[in-house]
Scaffold this motif. Structure first.
Motif, PDB file in Angstrom:
ATOM      1  N   GLY A   1      47.495  29.652  32.241  1.00 53.09           N
ATOM      2  CA  GLY A   1      48.099  30.558  33.149  1.00 53.09           C
ATOM      3  C   GLY A   1      47.677  32.008  33.091  1.00 53.09           C
ATOM      4  N   TYR A   2      46.661  32.131  32.060  1.00 53.61           N
ATOM      5  CA  TYR A   2      46.595  33.706  31.694  1.00 53.61           C
ATOM      6  C   TYR A   2      45.782  34.435  33.030  1.00 53.61           C
ATOM      7  CZ  TYR A   2      46.728  33.028  26.848  1.00 53.61           C
ATOM      8  OH  TYR A   2      47.524  32.781  25.500  1.00 53.61           O
ATOM      9  N   GLU A   3      46.062  35.598  33.369  1.00 54.84           N
ATOM     10  CA  GLU A   3      45.699  36.259  34.381  1.00 54.84           C
ATOM     11  C   GLU A   3      45.377  37.960  34.201  1.00 54.84           C
ATOM     12  OE1 GLU A   3      49.095  37.229  37.292  1.00 54.84           O
ATOM     13  OE2 GLU A   3      48.938  35.105  36.900  1.00 54.84           O
ATOM     14  N   PRO A   4      44.420  38.691  34.515  1.00 47.52           N
ATOM     15  CA  PRO A   4      44.549  40.138  34.286  1.00 47.52           C
ATOM     16  C   PRO A   4      45.900  40.685  34.666  1.00 47.52           C
ATOM     17  CG  PRO A   4      43.097  39.315  36.128  1.00 47.52           C
ATOM     18  CD  PRO A   4      43.580  38.095  35.766  1.00 47.52           C
TER      19      PRO A   4
ATOM     20  N   PHE B   1      46.087  43.696  36.301  1.00 50.31           N
ATOM     21  CA  PHE B   1      45.850  44.122  37.702  1.00 50.31           C
ATOM     22  C   PHE B   1      45.111  43.244  38.457  1.00 50.31           C
ATOM     23  CE2 PHE B   1      46.552  47.876  34.754  1.00 50.31           C
ATOM     24  CZ  PHE B   1      47.860  48.373  35.353  1.00 50.31           C
ATOM     25  N   ILE B   2      45.668  42.095  38.674  1.00 50.30           N
ATOM     26  CA  ILE B   2      44.855  41.172  39.524  1.00 50.30           C
ATOM     27  C   ILE B   2      45.129  41.478  40.977  1.00 50.30           C
ATOM     28  CG2 ILE B   2      47.048  39.734  40.125  1.00 50.30           C
ATOM     29  CD1 ILE B   2      45.422  37.272  39.506  1.00 50.30           C
ATOM     30  N   ASP B   3      44.111  41.512  41.643  1.00 57.14           N
ATOM     31  CA  ASP B   3      43.787  41.856  43.054  1.00 57.14           C
ATOM     32  C   ASP B   3      43.562  40.497  43.816  1.00 57.14           C
ATOM     33  OD1 ASP B   3      41.008  41.010  43.195  1.00 57.14           O
ATOM     34  OD2 ASP B   3      40.619  43.083  43.848  1.00 57.14           O
ATOM     35  N   MET B   4      43.357  41.001  45.281  1.00 54.13           N
ATOM     36  CA  MET B   4      43.373  40.193  46.347  1.00 54.13           C
ATOM     37  C   MET B   4      42.402  38.869  46.090  1.00 54.13           C
ATOM     38  SD  MET B   4      42.172  41.995  49.779  1.00 54.13           S
ATOM     39  CE  MET B   4      40.453  42.629  50.024  1.00 54.13           C
ATOM     40  N   ARG B   5      40.994  39.231  45.342  1.00 53.02           N
ATOM     41  CA  ARG B   5      40.174  38.163  45.261  1.00 53.02           C
ATOM     42  C   ARG B   5      40.949  37.206  44.261  1.00 53.02           C
ATOM     43  NH1 ARG B   5      35.245  36.118  45.725  1.00 53.02           N
ATOM     44  NH2 ARG B   5      34.366  35.345  44.191  1.00 53.02           N
ATOM     45  N   GLY B   6      41.576  37.573  43.197  1.00 53.39           N
ATOM     46  CA  GLY B   6      42.136  36.715  42.187  1.00 53.39           C
ATOM     47  C   GLY B   6      43.368  35.972  42.381  1.00 53.39           C
ATOM     48  N   ALA B   7      44.167  36.450  43.527  1.00 54.90           N
ATOM     49  CA  ALA B   7      45.532  35.927  43.751  1.00 54.90           C
ATOM     50  C   ALA B   7      45.569  35.977  45.200  1.00 54.90           C
ATOM     51  CB  ALA B   7      46.414  36.776  43.068  1.00 54.90           C
ATOM     52  N   ARG B   8      46.585  34.943  45.837  1.00 50.48           N
ATOM     53  CA  ARG B   8      47.110  35.012  47.273  1.00 50.48           C
ATOM     54  C   ARG B   8      48.390  35.765  47.142  1.00 50.48           C
ATOM     55  NH1 ARG B   8      42.589  34.682  47.085  1.00 50.48           N
ATOM     56  NH2 ARG B   8      41.138  32.827  47.488  1.00 50.48           N
ATOM     57  N   TRP B   9      48.659  36.348  48.280  1.00 49.49           N
ATOM     58  CA  TRP B   9      50.135  37.136  48.600  1.00 49.49           C
ATOM     59  C   TRP B   9      50.861  36.191  49.400  1.00 49.49           C
ATOM     60  CZ3 TRP B   9      50.710  42.314  51.476  1.00 49.49           C
ATOM     61  CH2 TRP B   9      52.046  42.966  50.948  1.00 49.49           C
TER      62      TRP B   9
ATOM     63  N   GLU C   1      54.083  35.606  49.597  1.00 48.19           N
ATOM     64  CA  GLU C   1      55.235  36.257  50.332  1.00 48.19           C
ATOM     65  C   GLU C   1      55.457  37.519  49.821  1.00 48.19           C
ATOM     66  OE1 GLU C   1      58.717  34.262  48.828  1.00 48.19           O
ATOM     67  OE2 GLU C   1      57.795  33.767  46.930  1.00 48.19           O
ATOM     68  N   ALA C   2      56.354  38.111  50.615  1.00 49.11           N
ATOM     69  CA  ALA C   2      56.774  39.715  50.262  1.00 49.11           C
ATOM     70  C   ALA C   2      56.852  40.066  48.914  1.00 49.11           C
ATOM     71  CB  ALA C   2      57.675  40.144  51.269  1.00 49.11           C
ATOM     72  N   GLY C   3      57.465  39.217  48.134  1.00 52.62           N
ATOM     73  CA  GLY C   3      57.610  39.301  46.908  1.00 52.62           C
ATOM     74  C   GLY C   3      57.147  38.492  45.741  1.00 52.62           C
ATOM     75  N   GLY C   4      56.071  37.880  46.270  1.00 54.59           N
ATOM     76  CA  GLY C   4      55.234  36.904  45.046  1.00 54.59           C
ATOM     77  C   GLY C   4      53.862  36.611  45.574  1.00 54.59           C
ATOM     78  N   TYR C   5      53.212  36.326  44.531  1.00 59.32           N
ATOM     79  CA  TYR C   5      51.544  35.920  44.507  1.00 59.32           C
ATOM     80  C   TYR C   5      51.256  34.702  43.781  1.00 59.32           C
ATOM     81  CZ  TYR C   5      50.727  38.085  40.063  1.00 59.32           C
ATOM     82  OH  TYR C   5      50.774  38.359  38.667  1.00 59.32           O
ATOM     83  N   GLU C   6      50.239  33.974  44.070  1.00 59.31           N
ATOM     84  CA  GLU C   6      49.842  32.934  43.119  1.00 59.31           C
ATOM     85  C   GLU C   6      48.259  33.294  42.668  1.00 59.31           C
ATOM     86  OE1 GLU C   6      51.086  30.380  41.740  1.00 59.31           O
ATOM     87  OE2 GLU C   6      53.166  30.766  42.713  1.00 59.31           O
ATOM     88  N   PRO C   7      48.126  33.188  41.435  1.00 62.48           N
ATOM     89  CA  PRO C   7      46.685  33.356  41.053  1.00 62.48           C
ATOM     90  C   PRO C   7      45.636  32.146  41.495  1.00 62.48           C
ATOM     91  CG  PRO C   7      47.984  32.604  39.110  1.00 62.48           C
ATOM     92  CD  PRO C   7      49.009  33.118  40.555  1.00 62.48           C
ATOM     93  N   VAL C   8      44.640  32.331  41.716  1.00 64.64           N
ATOM     94  CA  VAL C   8      43.733  31.119  42.368  1.00 64.64           C
ATOM     95  C   VAL C   8      43.385  30.471  40.926  1.00 64.64           C
ATOM     96  CG1 VAL C   8      42.555  32.645  43.854  1.00 64.64           C
ATOM     97  CG2 VAL C   8      41.630  32.543  41.776  1.00 64.64           C
ATOM     98  N   ALA C   9      42.901  29.092  41.013  1.00 62.59           N
ATOM     99  CA  ALA C   9      42.783  28.298  40.019  1.00 62.59           C
ATOM    100  C   ALA C   9      41.553  28.742  39.154  1.00 62.59           C
ATOM    101  CB  ALA C   9      42.766  26.780  40.612  1.00 62.59           C
ATOM    102  N   SER C  10      40.436  29.231  39.632  1.00 60.37           N
ATOM    103  CA  SER C  10      39.430  29.362  38.710  1.00 60.37           C
ATOM    104  C   SER C  10      39.400  30.774  38.236  1.00 60.37           C
ATOM    105  CB  SER C  10      38.242  29.144  39.831  1.00 60.37           C
ATOM    106  OG  SER C  10      37.920  30.363  40.649  1.00 60.37           O
ATOM    107  N   ALA C  11      38.189  30.999  37.390  1.00 60.87           N
ATOM    108  CA  ALA C  11      38.083  32.248  36.688  1.00 60.87           C
ATOM    109  C   ALA C  11      37.852  33.462  37.870  1.00 60.87           C
ATOM    110  CB  ALA C  11      36.701  32.487  35.806  1.00 60.87           C
ATOM    111  N   ALA C  12      38.024  33.243  39.135  1.00 59.86           N
ATOM    112  CA  ALA C  12      37.621  34.342  40.201  1.00 59.86           C
ATOM    113  C   ALA C  12      39.105  35.063  40.041  1.00 59.86           C
ATOM    114  CB  ALA C  12      37.792  33.558  41.381  1.00 59.86           C
TER     115      ALA C  12
END
Length: 392
Positions: free
Chosen positions: A236-239, A241-249, A251-262
């Motif tokens: 579950g490591y993630e940077p 300041f993850i941005d919209m390439r690295g995560a999916r927004w 819901e208004a109060g949450g996001y999910e990181p993508v599964a890959s090193a992207a």
């Protein structure tokens, strides 16, 4: 060495006709396919638009991950593009939730930017920075480092494979075995070793590995990569300041990181640079990193021996294994006239000063070194010319 067609490699590197390039540890000469890939893409952007060009070259862009993974013995999903090695390194560090009292265990030969980053973590987060001692013959004492691992249980073990201030090659695989035995997070800076030495992330045991494109890999400046192991991704490591390439927004109060090193990438890419880096990796694999490495290391070893024969010259490289980076100094001299002598003869080199290698240069009692870093496209005749100019 006999397997390499040096004449063909030099033909792919037109600058060889004008300069003797012994600054590959700084920034190498890109071969023609790298230049062609970048110019072709920039023309396409100018003709149809930036977004449209990325769509049109989507398959070629995706090939970066396949090529980089093959170079490192990794999976494409474990590769992230970065603007440079330091950017990749900082992004990797940001993924670790350091707490006051956590230990970063490193070496006395780690790269200046890494050392400054560790000091910043100490200043801001109360992280303790522990440096493993050197062995008597140079380079880190692996047994002592392993003992420090057991004593401190560091949050991170960080090692630079090839330092910028000497020809040393660190035993990253041996250190990695200790990290695996103790289940410690392991970060390797391969900025100087990628393209110079064969790399296999599994054999090294790295959880994270950073690299640049511009040095021995012969790619464009402003490019690099980050390897993130499946183990780190699943943990579950993630940077920070993850941005919209690295995560999916989600819901208004949450996001999910993508599964890959992207998840470690930014949305905006210098696509011409990425395609140039892809071409450089493909070229390195076609040449053969082991074959190219043997030639470059052979040229460096010969150069070291000849420099030792010049009165007043002191070769500084120490350690059980040395790479294609030759460092030396001259007692009582300043580096600028020496570098100017080489530059005036059409020879590219670089200077490293004490502030870039506080531990190493303090131990050696020097203020500066001049760096000569040959590559597989260099020749014995060029090495002769370097020695003749320095000995003149």
């Amino acid at each position: 060495m006999a397997n390499l067609d040096v004449a063909a490699l030099r033909a792919d590197t037109p600058a060889c006709e004008r300069v003797v390039h012994f600054n590959n540890a700084g920034s190498s000469l890109p071969p023609a396919p790298v230049l062609d890939a970048m110019i072709d893409y920039l023309r396409l952007e100018a003709e149809i638009g930036g977004y449209e060009a990325a769509d049109a070259r989507a398959e070629a862009i995706q090939a970066f991950y396949t090529e980089a993974a093959a170079l490192l013995g990794a999976r494409p999903e474990e590769i992230a593009f970065a603007n440079n090695s330091t950017h990749a390194y900082a992004t990797a560090l940001s993924a670790i939730d350091f707490a006051p009292g956590d230990v970063v265990l490193t070496t006395r030969d780690d790269y200046i930017s890494n050392q400054i980053a560790f000091l910043s973590l100490h200043r801001r987060r109360g992280v303790r920075v522990v440096h493993a001692p050197d062995a008597p013959g140079g380079g880190v004492d692996v047994d002592a480092m392993a003992a420090l691992m057991r004593a401190h249980r560091p949050r991170l073990v960080a090692v630079t494979h090839v330092p910028t201030s000497s020809g040393l090659i660190a035993p990253v695989a041996e250190i990695g075995r200790h990290c695996r035995e103790l289940d410690l997070l392991y970060l390797v800076d391969a900025c100087q070793s990628i393209g110079q030495l064969p790399l296999d992330v599994t054999a090294i045991g790295a959880d994270l590995l950073t690299a640049t494109g511009r040095k021995f890999l012969r790619g464009p400046r402003g490019t690099g990569l980050l390897f993130v192991s499946e183990r780190v991704l699943k943990a579950g490591y993630e940077p920070l300041f993850i941005d919209m390439r690295g995560a999916r927004w989600t819901e208004a109060g949450g996001y999910e990181p993508v599964a890959s090193a992207a998840r470690f990438e930014d949305w905006e890419f210098p696509y011409a640079g990425l395609l140039g880096l892809t071409a450089a990796i493909r070229y390195a694999r076609r040449v053969g990193v082991p074959e190219g490495s043997r030639r470059a290391l052979g040229l460096a070893a010969s150069l070291r021996e000849r420099l030792r024969e010049i009165d007043g010259f002191r070769v500084l490289d120490r350690g059980p294994e040395l790479g294609a980076l030759v460092t030396f100094t001259v007692a009582g001299a300043a580096p600028e006239p020496l570098r100017a002598r080489l530059t005036g003869a059409g020879i590219n080199c670089s200077v490293t000063r004490r502030e870039h290698a506080r531990f190493d240069f303090t131990d050696k009692g020097v203020e500066w070194c001049l760096r000569l870093s040959p590559h597989y496209f260099n020749t014995d005749g060029e090495a002769d010319r370097v020695v003749d100019v320095l000995n003149g």
